[in-house]
Scaffold this motif. Structure first.
Motif, PDB file in Angstrom:
ATOM      1  N   SER A 194       0.825  -1.210   0.000  1.00 53.49           N
ATOM      2  CA  SER A 194       0.000   0.000   0.000  1.00 53.49           C
ATOM      3  C   SER A 194       0.854   1.252   0.000  1.00 53.49           C
ATOM      4  N   LEU A 195       1.945   1.225   0.753  1.00 54.44           N
ATOM      5  CA  LEU A 195       2.820   2.389   0.810  1.00 54.44           C
ATOM      6  C   LEU A 195       3.459   2.659  -0.542  1.00 54.44           C
ATOM      7  N   VAL A 196       3.970   1.631  -1.205  1.00 53.61           N
ATOM      8  CA  VAL A 196       4.584   1.813  -2.518  1.00 53.61           C
ATOM      9  C   VAL A 196       3.559   2.332  -3.526  1.00 53.61           C
ATOM     10  N   ALA A 197       2.338   1.802  -3.478  1.00 50.69           N
ATOM     11  CA  ALA A 197       1.294   2.278  -4.390  1.00 50.69           C
ATOM     12  C   ALA A 197       1.008   3.758  -4.167  1.00 50.69           C
ATOM     13  N   GLN A 198       0.940   4.186  -2.895  1.00 47.82           N
ATOM     14  CA  GLN A 198       0.692   5.590  -2.587  1.00 47.82           C
ATOM     15  C   GLN A 198       1.842   6.469  -3.063  1.00 47.82           C
ATOM     16  N   LEU A 199       3.079   5.996  -2.870  1.00 41.93           N
ATOM     17  CA  LEU A 199       4.239   6.776  -3.296  1.00 41.93           C
ATOM     18  C   LEU A 199       4.313   6.870  -4.811  1.00 41.93           C
ATOM     19  N   ARG A 200       3.942   5.806  -5.512  1.00 37.64           N
ATOM     20  CA  ARG A 200       3.904   5.859  -6.985  1.00 37.64           C
ATOM     21  C   ARG A 200       2.910   6.925  -7.449  1.00 37.64           C
ATOM     22  N   GLN A 201       1.756   6.974  -6.786  1.00 37.77           N
ATOM     23  CA  GLN A 201       0.762   7.977  -7.158  1.00 37.77           C
ATOM     24  C   GLN A 201       1.286   9.380  -6.888  1.00 37.77           C
ATOM     25  N   GLU A 258       1.861  12.696  -9.441  1.00 37.17           N
ATOM     26  CA  GLU A 258       1.103  13.931  -9.257  1.00 37.17           C
ATOM     27  C   GLU A 258       1.948  15.080  -8.722  1.00 37.17           C
ATOM     28  N   GLU A 259       3.082  14.771  -8.103  1.00 33.55           N
ATOM     29  CA  GLU A 259       3.989  15.790  -7.592  1.00 33.55           C
ATOM     30  C   GLU A 259       5.288  15.748  -8.404  1.00 33.55           C
ATOM     31  N   CYS A 260       6.094  16.804  -8.281  1.00 36.66           N
ATOM     32  CA  CYS A 260       7.429  16.788  -8.900  1.00 36.66           C
ATOM     33  C   CYS A 260       8.375  16.046  -7.960  1.00 36.66           C
ATOM     34  N   LEU A 261       8.088  14.777  -7.759  1.00 32.87           N
ATOM     35  CA  LEU A 261       8.816  13.939  -6.814  1.00 32.87           C
ATOM     36  C   LEU A 261       9.678  12.964  -7.593  1.00 32.87           C
ATOM     37  N   TYR A 262      10.991  13.044  -7.375  1.00 29.78           N
ATOM     38  CA  TYR A 262      11.906  12.273  -8.200  1.00 29.78           C
ATOM     39  C   TYR A 262      12.609  11.147  -7.456  1.00 29.78           C
ATOM     40  N   ARG A 263      12.783  11.286  -6.146  1.00 28.99           N
ATOM     41  CA  ARG A 263      13.508  10.251  -5.397  1.00 28.99           C
ATOM     42  C   ARG A 263      12.897  10.126  -4.008  1.00 28.99           C
ATOM     43  N   VAL A 264      12.710   8.880  -3.558  1.00 29.75           N
ATOM     44  CA  VAL A 264      12.278   8.590  -2.194  1.00 29.75           C
ATOM     45  C   VAL A 264      13.179   7.486  -1.662  1.00 29.75           C
ATOM     46  N   LEU A 308      11.407   8.748   5.864  1.00 33.08           N
ATOM     47  CA  LEU A 308      11.528   8.810   4.411  1.00 33.08           C
ATOM     48  C   LEU A 308      12.065  10.172   3.988  1.00 33.08           C
ATOM     49  N   VAL A 309      13.024  10.153   3.066  1.00 34.74           N
ATOM     50  CA  VAL A 309      13.559  11.375   2.473  1.00 34.74           C
ATOM     51  C   VAL A 309      12.949  11.534   1.088  1.00 34.74           C
ATOM     52  N   PHE A 310      12.430  12.722   0.787  1.00 32.57           N
ATOM     53  CA  PHE A 310      11.820  13.034  -0.501  1.00 32.57           C
ATOM     54  C   PHE A 310      12.665  14.091  -1.211  1.00 32.57           C
ATOM     55  N   ILE A 311      12.960  13.873  -2.482  1.00 26.83           N
ATOM     56  CA  ILE A 311      13.727  14.831  -3.278  1.00 26.83           C
ATOM     57  C   ILE A 311      12.896  15.183  -4.501  1.00 26.83           C
ATOM     58  N   GLY A 312      12.724  16.480  -4.742  1.00 24.90           N
ATOM     59  CA  GLY A 312      11.925  16.898  -5.893  1.00 24.90           C
ATOM     60  C   GLY A 312      11.903  18.406  -6.033  1.00 24.90           C
ATOM     61  N   GLN A 313      10.869  18.914  -6.653  1.00 23.92           N
ATOM     62  CA  GLN A 313      10.743  20.352  -6.901  1.00 23.92           C
ATOM     63  C   GLN A 313       9.322  20.786  -6.599  1.00 23.92           C
ATOM     64  N   ARG A 314       9.194  21.901  -5.872  1.00 25.59           N
ATOM     65  CA  ARG A 314       7.896  22.471  -5.526  1.00 25.59           C
ATOM     66  C   ARG A 314       6.991  21.421  -4.866  1.00 25.59           C
ATOM     67  N   GLU A 326      -1.250  12.545   3.388  1.00 27.08           N
ATOM     68  CA  GLU A 326      -1.642  11.323   2.698  1.00 27.08           C
ATOM     69  C   GLU A 326      -0.965  10.100   3.317  1.00 27.08           C
ATOM     70  N   LEU A 327       0.274  10.259   3.727  1.00 31.22           N
ATOM     71  CA  LEU A 327       0.963   9.127   4.342  1.00 31.22           C
ATOM     72  C   LEU A 327       0.407   8.833   5.734  1.00 31.22           C
ATOM     73  N   GLN A 328       0.051   9.877   6.463  1.00 28.09           N
ATOM     74  CA  GLN A 328      -0.543   9.650   7.777  1.00 28.09           C
ATOM     75  C   GLN A 328      -1.914   8.987   7.655  1.00 28.09           C
ATOM     76  N   ALA A 329      -2.667   9.362   6.623  1.00 32.58           N
ATOM     77  CA  ALA A 329      -3.971   8.748   6.408  1.00 32.58           C
ATOM     78  C   ALA A 329      -3.857   7.275   6.023  1.00 32.58           C
ATOM     79  N   LEU A 330      -2.754   6.955   5.372  1.00 38.92           N
ATOM     80  CA  LEU A 330      -2.560   5.578   4.919  1.00 38.92           C
ATOM     81  C   LEU A 330      -2.059   4.661   6.034  1.00 38.92           C
ATOM     82  N   ALA A 331      -1.536   5.268   7.085  1.00 41.42           N
ATOM     83  CA  ALA A 331      -0.826   4.503   8.125  1.00 41.42           C
ATOM     84  C   ALA A 331      -1.637   3.317   8.633  1.00 41.42           C
ATOM     85  N   ALA A 332      -0.938   2.218   8.763  1.00 38.05           N
ATOM     86  CA  ALA A 332      -1.559   1.013   9.315  1.00 38.05           C
ATOM     87  C   ALA A 332      -1.532   1.070  10.836  1.00 38.05           C
TER      88      ALA A 332
END
Length: 346
Positions: free
Chosen positions: A266-273, A277-283, A323-329, A338-344
């Motif tokens: 579920s976490l990987v699916a959320q991160l793929r989404q 949708e975001e300028c997210l390049y590396r996690v 988790l470290v996120f690298i991207g733009q804007r 979204e990650l907190q909402a997904l939390a198991a």
């Protein structure tokens, strides 16, 4: 005293450098190794993954030093030289030093630093190892996710060279003593043969191409070249022997530390989404999985994600998802929500 042999590991983001060094440390066979890790991000995930190898090989003495938020070839005097000078004060305790450069580093300026008077007497560059992504090359690309590499480039404020990817790749190859072709298990034998043939056309005749899977290369292959690379740089031409400085736009990195646990799928699916949708390049980071005693390592480049369990959580270690996120804007509030909402529930 002897000069400490230094192995420089270079290659683009996602090529497999950290996996290679982790395997080396797990199979160090008593060698006393210091590792210098140059990565972008507020949290040194790669450094922590390597640091945990101390637990796996009790005979070895391993030191991991992080040099974050700066391309080594551009911060040699400010960051790297003081670190190496401090290491060399302990050189009687060291058998090898391994340097993992960021994917943006030009190897030649880094090697030139070993001509510095305070370094030259204590260390020598044993070899430069270039790690290349066989799966990407088979697909006609130099890097698995070009957008992620560009984000890393723009996010590094210290970077003073804006280099076409093709030139940076050629510079890494031209300085190499050995080329490791990774992810060969992801391509066909015919594709592998074609990629190897293409690479050899770009290399000096004496440089070998070695296919490998998940960094599984014996230490005897990586160490002991005795090349003294700093004394023969003239034989390793670079596009940047007369480089110019350039300006860069700002990209960003941020870290989320969450008390919640996550189901990996579920976490990987959320991160793929989010990556779409975001300028997210590396996690990259560590995940707490409910009812699992092991820590989950997560790495993502673009829409490609990899997860594996690396070790048990330690008794006094907080079971946090980091988790470290690298991207733009990046919309940090949205990502966190979204990650907190997904939390198991643990």
């Amino acid at each position: 005293m002897h000069k400490v042999p230094v192995t420089v590991i270079t290659g683009f983001l996602g090529s497999g450098k950290t996996t290679l060094i982790r395997h080396l440390l797990l199979n160090s066979r008593g060698r006393r190794i210091a590792v210098v890790v140059n990565e972008f991000g507020e949290v040194g995930i790669d450094g922590e993954l390597l640091r945990d190898c101390q637990l796996c090989e009790g005979e070895a003495s391993i030191s991991i030093l992080d040099l974050p938020n700066g391309c080594l070839c551009c911060t040699v005097q400010e960051e790297f030289l003081p670190t190496l000078e401090a290491l060399l004060q302990r050189r009687a305790e060291l058998d090898n030093i391994v340097i993992e450069t960021s994917g943006l580093a030009l190897p030649k300026p880094l090697v030139q630093a070993f001509r510095w008077p305070t370094i030259r007497t204590g260390a020598t560059v044993d070899a430069v190892i270039a790690v290349v992504d066989g799966q990407a090359l088979a697909a006609g690309q130099l890097v698995g996710d070009l957008a992620a590499l560009e984000a890393q480039r723009q996010a590094d404020e210290s970077l003073d060279h804006e280099t076409p990817i093709e030139e940076l790749f050629e510079d890494q190859l031209s300085c190499a003593d050995l080329v490791l072709l990774t992810k060969v298990d992801q391509i066909t034998p015919a594709e592998r043969a074609q990629v190897e043939s293409w690479l050899r056309q770009k290399l000096r005749p004496e440089v070998q191409v070695l296919p490998c899977e998940r960094g599984q290369v014996a230490p005897e292959v990586l160490l002991g070249f005795n090349a003294a690379v700093e004394d023969q740089l003239e034989r390793r031409p670079s596009h940047h022997d007369h480089g110019e400085e350039h300006e860069h736009e700002a990209f960003e990195s941020f870290c989320l530390s969450l008390e919640e646990g996550y189901e990996p799928g579920s976490l990987v699916a959320q991160l793929r989404q989010l990556a779409q949708e975001e300028c997210l390049y590396r996690v990259k980071g560590f995940v707490a999985v409910p009812h699992k005693p092991m820590r989950l390592v997560l790495q993502g480049v673009g829409g490609r994600f990899e997860t594996y369990y690396d070790r048990p959580w330690r008794p006094q270690e907080p079971r946090l998802t980091r988790l470290v996120f690298i991207g733009q804007r990046l919309n940090r509030a949205r990502i966190a929500a979204e990650l907190q909402a997904l939390a198991a529930t643990r």
